[in-house]
Design a protein around this motif. Structure first.
Motif, PDB file in Angstrom:
ATOM      1  N   VAL A 192      11.203  34.591  40.459  1.00 44.92           N
ATOM      2  CA  VAL A 192      12.020  33.976  38.948  1.00 44.92           C
ATOM      3  C   VAL A 192      12.398  32.280  39.202  1.00 44.92           C
ATOM      4  O   VAL A 192      12.268  31.756  38.499  1.00 44.92           O
ATOM      5  N   GLY A 195      10.231  29.723  40.451  1.00 42.54           N
ATOM      6  CA  GLY A 195       9.309  29.765  39.429  1.00 42.54           C
ATOM      7  C   GLY A 195       9.561  29.063  37.766  1.00 42.54           C
ATOM      8  O   GLY A 195       9.047  28.665  37.054  1.00 42.54           O
ATOM      9  N   TYR A 196      11.074  29.878  37.811  1.00 40.25           N
ATOM     10  CA  TYR A 196      11.850  29.540  36.139  1.00 40.25           C
ATOM     11  C   TYR A 196      12.507  29.957  36.422  1.00 40.25           C
ATOM     12  O   TYR A 196      13.587  30.711  35.809  1.00 40.25           O
ATOM     13  N   LEU A 198      16.486  30.676  34.979  1.00 37.99           N
ATOM     14  CA  LEU A 198      17.732  30.151  34.565  1.00 37.99           C
ATOM     15  C   LEU A 198      18.945  30.821  35.378  1.00 37.99           C
ATOM     16  O   LEU A 198      19.782  30.050  33.464  1.00 37.99           O
TER      17      LEU A 198
ATOM     18  N   GLY B  80       7.444  40.250  38.171  1.00 37.53           N
ATOM     19  CA  GLY B  80       7.471  38.637  38.768  1.00 37.53           C
ATOM     20  C   GLY B  80       6.807  37.860  37.418  1.00 37.53           C
ATOM     21  O   GLY B  80       7.431  36.945  36.733  1.00 37.53           O
ATOM     22  N   ILE B  83       8.357  38.752  34.165  1.00 39.50           N
ATOM     23  CA  ILE B  83       9.497  38.387  33.833  1.00 39.50           C
ATOM     24  C   ILE B  83       9.550  36.845  33.193  1.00 39.50           C
ATOM     25  O   ILE B  83       9.779  36.099  32.735  1.00 39.50           O
ATOM     26  N   ILE B  84       8.265  36.384  34.016  1.00 38.69           N
ATOM     27  CA  ILE B  84       8.672  34.568  33.789  1.00 38.69           C
ATOM     28  C   ILE B  84       7.216  34.430  32.985  1.00 38.69           C
ATOM     29  O   ILE B  84       7.697  33.918  31.520  1.00 38.69           O
ATOM     30  N   LEU B  87       9.436  35.274  29.687  1.00 38.02           N
ATOM     31  CA  LEU B  87      10.929  34.395  29.774  1.00 38.02           C
ATOM     32  C   LEU B  87      10.863  33.068  29.137  1.00 38.02           C
ATOM     33  O   LEU B  87      11.149  31.729  28.530  1.00 38.02           O
ATOM     34  N   LYS B  88       9.624  32.015  28.858  1.00 39.53           N
ATOM     35  CA  LYS B  88       9.284  31.324  29.034  1.00 39.53           C
ATOM     36  C   LYS B  88       8.802  31.038  27.768  1.00 39.53           C
ATOM     37  O   LYS B  88       8.357  30.027  27.674  1.00 39.53           O
TER      38      LYS B  88
END
Lengths: 203, 105
Positions: A192, A195-196, A198, B80, B83-84, B87-88
């Protein structure tokens, strides 16, 4: 909406919580609930099935950080208290909170905070992959296992009247499974993060 | 499964507004001592109830994707992406909330 005037009190010390933080907290709480619905996976080489929900503490701390992660769990605990069946296996209600496993449930919020704190302090952009893996793993183990059991085990002992030593030896059976969960949470958190991300923008 | 049905039922029968108002009233005393903003808590709870069925549907889609590609179901390859993808959405949802002036700020 309520007609009373809303006072702009910061929900916690530091910067006021943005709407985005609030949404991230709610979405992660929803993810934790969904992880409780996913059927557990058995892995063959260890006897305890891997329930996805028990990885939530490690995931929340490592992915959205200390404050937001802990607040996501406060939200989950609030839903348990209301009586919504949000725990794995459709459990919920005040009886669960005061039962033997109540300490683990309250411990989630604190354990997530500790996990997030360690992850925020150790993980930086541009670190080598190995260092990030190590940081997430240490955060998951210390927060999601050490802190969680330190709160959960005395509670079990007090509620059931079992001597603390017996509870500790009984809990040892779960440690190999928990270490494996820490590994999975580490890999997922790192995925994560790339990829994104936070974690760097803390709440 | 129970939860999905329950959440779907509550969503279908109670407007989220009504649900959120109720919690705002219940948390009023805590707001008065400055501990939190009750409206924020009820907004967050409303969001959770709203998104649990959606995230579960997303989990099923990811599972189907695994099946279609002949991959075994492993926690890692499911958590994985789940969640991505979830949350995006946060930015869009936050913008939508602010655009409607829900938090009066």
């Amino acid at each position: 909406m309520n007609a009373c005037i809303l006072i702009n009190v910061p929900i916690h010390m530091g910067r006021h919580m943005t709407t985005r933080d609030l949404v991230l907290i709610a979405l992660f709480a929803a993810i934790i609930v969904v992880l409780g619905i996913i059927p557990p996976v058995t892995l063959g080489f260890i006897p305890v099935p891997i329930t996805a929900q028990s990885m939530g503490v490690m995931l929340a701390g490592c992915i959205i950080g200390a404050k937001r992660g802990a607040l996501a769990y406060v939200l989950v605990i609030l839903m348990v208290a209301i009586g919504l069946p949000v725990l794995a296996g459709g459990n919920g209600g005040l009886a669960v909170l005061v039962g033997p496993t109540g300490g683990f449930i309250f411990g989630w919020a604190i354990a997530t905070y500790v996990t997030g704190l360690i992850a925020e302090r150790t993980i930086r952009d541009g670190q080598s992959e190995a260092r990030q893996f190590a940081g997430f793993f240490i955060a998951s183990v210390v927060g999601g296992i050490v802190v969680l059991y330190a709160i959960g085990m005395p509670w079990v002992s007090v509620v059931t009247g079992t001597p603390l030593m017996a509870v500790i030896t009984g809990s040892m059976a779960f440690i190999p499974g928990d270490l494996l969960k820490a590994v999975i949470a580490t890999l997922a958190a790192r995925a994560v993060l790339s990829g994104y991300p936070l974690l760097p923008q803390r709440a | 499964m129970t939860l999905v049905l329950f959440a779907a039922t509550v969503t279908a029968t109670t407007t989220i507004d009504a649900f959120m108002d109720e919690i705002t009233i219940l948390l009023g005393p805590l707001e008065r001592i400055g501990l939190l903003r009750a409206a924020d808590v009820s907004l967050a709870l409303g969001l959770v109830l709203r998104f649990v069925p959606e995230i579960f549907a997303r989990y099923q889609a990811i599972r189907e994707g695994h099946r279609a590609r002949g991959l075994p179901l492993r926690p890692l390859t499911i958590i994985g992406p789940l969640i991505i993808l979830t949350l995006k959405d946060a930015d869009m949802i936050a913008l939508a909330i602010d655009a409607r002036g829900f938090r009066r700020q």
